[in-house]
Scaffold this active site. Structure first.
Site, PDB file in Angstrom:
ATOM      1  N   ASN A 241       0.839  -1.204   0.000  1.00  0.00           N
ATOM      2  CA  ASN A 241       0.000   0.000   0.000  1.00  0.00           C
ATOM      3  C   ASN A 241       0.870   1.249   0.000  1.00  0.00           C
ATOM      4  O   ASN A 241       1.967   1.274   0.572  1.00  0.00           O
ATOM      5  CB  ASN A 241      -1.016   0.009   1.152  1.00  0.00           C
ATOM      6  CG  ASN A 241      -0.416  -0.131   2.523  1.00  0.00           C
ATOM      7  OD1 ASN A 241       0.618  -0.776   2.710  1.00  0.00           O
ATOM      8  ND2 ASN A 241      -1.053   0.465   3.510  1.00  0.00           N
ATOM      9  N   ILE A 242       0.360   2.259  -0.685  1.00  0.00           N
ATOM     10  CA  ILE A 242       1.102   3.517  -0.841  1.00  0.00           C
ATOM     11  C   ILE A 242       0.145   4.661  -0.520  1.00  0.00           C
ATOM     12  O   ILE A 242      -0.824   4.901  -1.258  1.00  0.00           O
ATOM     13  CB  ILE A 242       1.645   3.650  -2.278  1.00  0.00           C
ATOM     14  CG1 ILE A 242       2.560   2.456  -2.607  1.00  0.00           C
ATOM     15  CG2 ILE A 242       2.399   4.975  -2.447  1.00  0.00           C
ATOM     16  CD1 ILE A 242       2.940   2.319  -4.067  1.00  0.00           C
ATOM     17  N   GLU A 243       0.395   5.304   0.615  1.00  0.00           N
ATOM     18  CA  GLU A 243      -0.503   6.372   1.063  1.00  0.00           C
ATOM     19  C   GLU A 243      -0.009   7.731   0.577  1.00  0.00           C
ATOM     20  O   GLU A 243       1.038   7.848  -0.077  1.00  0.00           O
ATOM     21  CB  GLU A 243      -0.621   6.320   2.595  1.00  0.00           C
ATOM     22  CG  GLU A 243      -1.230   5.001   3.050  1.00  0.00           C
ATOM     23  CD  GLU A 243      -1.499   4.916   4.545  1.00  0.00           C
ATOM     24  OE1 GLU A 243      -0.962   5.747   5.308  1.00  0.00           O
ATOM     25  OE2 GLU A 243      -2.249   3.998   4.936  1.00  0.00           O
TER      26      GLU A 243
ATOM     27  N   GLU B 259      -3.130  -4.731  -3.041  1.00  0.00           N
ATOM     28  CA  GLU B 259      -3.671  -5.672  -4.034  1.00  0.00           C
ATOM     29  C   GLU B 259      -3.791  -5.013  -5.403  1.00  0.00           C
ATOM     30  O   GLU B 259      -3.492  -5.617  -6.432  1.00  0.00           O
ATOM     31  CB  GLU B 259      -5.066  -6.153  -3.597  1.00  0.00           C
ATOM     32  CG  GLU B 259      -5.096  -6.909  -2.291  1.00  0.00           C
ATOM     33  CD  GLU B 259      -5.353  -6.005  -1.092  1.00  0.00           C
ATOM     34  OE1 GLU B 259      -4.796  -4.877  -1.041  1.00  0.00           O
ATOM     35  OE2 GLU B 259      -6.102  -6.420  -0.199  1.00  0.00           O
TER      36      GLU B 259
ATOM     37  N   CYS C 252      -4.254   0.623  -2.406  1.00  0.00           N
ATOM     38  CA  CYS C 252      -4.095  -0.656  -1.704  1.00  0.00           C
ATOM     39  C   CYS C 252      -3.046  -1.540  -2.377  1.00  0.00           C
ATOM     40  O   CYS C 252      -2.835  -1.474  -3.594  1.00  0.00           O
ATOM     41  CB  CYS C 252      -5.407  -1.424  -1.695  1.00  0.00           C
ATOM     42  SG  CYS C 252      -6.711  -0.696  -0.698  1.00  0.00           S
TER      43      CYS C 252
ATOM     44  N   CYS D 129     -10.941  -3.527  -3.808  1.00  0.00           N
ATOM     45  CA  CYS D 129      -9.981  -4.501  -4.348  1.00  0.00           C
ATOM     46  C   CYS D 129     -10.681  -5.785  -4.773  1.00  0.00           C
ATOM     47  O   CYS D 129     -10.321  -6.393  -5.787  1.00  0.00           O
ATOM     48  CB  CYS D 129      -8.885  -4.800  -3.330  1.00  0.00           C
ATOM     49  SG  CYS D 129      -7.745  -3.407  -3.132  1.00  0.00           S
TER      50      CYS D 129
ATOM     51  N   CYS E 208     -10.094  -5.203   0.744  1.00  0.00           N
ATOM     52  CA  CYS E 208     -11.228  -4.287   0.885  1.00  0.00           C
ATOM     53  C   CYS E 208     -12.208  -4.501  -0.274  1.00  0.00           C
ATOM     54  O   CYS E 208     -11.902  -5.196  -1.260  1.00  0.00           O
ATOM     55  CB  CYS E 208     -10.750  -2.844   0.923  1.00  0.00           C
ATOM     56  SG  CYS E 208     -10.338  -2.160  -0.698  1.00  0.00           S
TER      57      CYS E 208
HETATM   58  N1  THU Z   1      -5.247  -1.379   2.519  1.00  0.00           N
HETATM   59  C1  THU Z   1      -4.708  -2.218   1.582  1.00  0.00           C
HETATM   60  O1  THU Z   1      -3.583  -2.007   1.121  1.00  0.00           O
HETATM   61  N2  THU Z   1      -5.460  -3.262   1.173  1.00  0.00           N
HETATM   62  C2  THU Z   1      -6.704  -3.558   1.636  1.00  0.00           C
HETATM   63  O2  THU Z   1      -7.371  -4.434   1.100  1.00  0.00           O
HETATM   64  C3  THU Z   1      -7.228  -2.841   2.787  1.00  0.00           C
HETATM   65  C4  THU Z   1      -6.561  -1.540   3.089  1.00  0.00           C
HETATM   66  C5  THU Z   1      -4.463  -0.227   2.959  1.00  0.00           C
HETATM   67  C6  THU Z   1      -5.021   1.105   2.522  1.00  0.00           C
HETATM   68  C7  THU Z   1      -4.462   2.028   3.580  1.00  0.00           C
HETATM   69  O3  THU Z   1      -3.169   2.449   3.176  1.00  0.00           O
HETATM   70  C8  THU Z   1      -4.320   1.148   4.809  1.00  0.00           C
HETATM   71  O4  THU Z   1      -4.400  -0.179   4.349  1.00  0.00           O
HETATM   72  C9  THU Z   1      -5.388   1.394   5.867  1.00  0.00           C
HETATM   73  O5  THU Z   1      -6.651   1.328   5.322  1.00  0.00           O
END
Ligand code: THU
Length: 136
Positions: free
Chosen positions: A42-44, A55, A53, A92, A89
């Site tokens: 994941n990259i915020e 995935e 996300c 995804c 999520c």
């Molecule tokens: N996140 C994912 O990378 N995959 C998911 O299926 C659920 C959420 C990440 C998004 C965000 O950076 C962090 O988790 C918290 O929601």
């Protein structure tokens, strides 16, 4: 490739997550039908809505590289060390459904044990591409 091996790759990918806002780091490893593996984390972003996300990072990389058939994806994540599974999520799940084979599976780890789900378990009564496809 075994589920366990794919999960180990997801755990490695998780180390590259950029999650300074949520501290929730996620890793994914996607096995294509041709046996290649694409990793994602994941990259915020300071603009929170721009987060992506793990995935989708993995599957979008694979698609952009010309892959079009996928076998399974391993996903792990949490805040720091965790034994809890990290299920994909809803967004995804919808993206995976668009591109996955009928026998596609999502591999998670729950208290050290590998568990596997089919897409119809994760997204029952789903909105599917054949409903909107233009035919002819
Ligand atoms: N996140 C994912 O990378 N995959 C998911 O299926 C659920 C959420 C990440 C998004 C965000 O950076 C962090 O988790 C918290 O929601």
């Amino acid at each position: 490739m075994s589920d366990e091996e794919l999960m180990q790759m997801a755990e490695k990918a998780r180390e590259r997550a950029y999650a300074p806002y949520s501290q929730f780091t996620v890793g994914a490893a996607l096995l294509c039908s041709d046996e290649t593996v694409y990793l994602g984390c994941n990259i915020e972003n300071a603009s929170y809505g721009a987060a992506m996300c793990a995935e989708r990072v993995a599957i979008y990389q694979a698609l952009a590289d010309g892959k079009d058939s996928f076998f399974k994806i391993a996903v792990c994540g949490g805040k720091g060390h965790t034994d809890a599974p990290c299920p994909p999520c809803g967004i995804c799940r919808q993206v995976l459904l668009e591109f996955c084979r009928n026998d596609f599976s999502v591999i998670l780890k729950d208290a050290g044990k590998i568990v596997s789900y089919r897409m119809d378990q994760l997204l029952p009564v789903s909105f599917q591409k054949n409903m909107v496809e233009n035919k002819g």
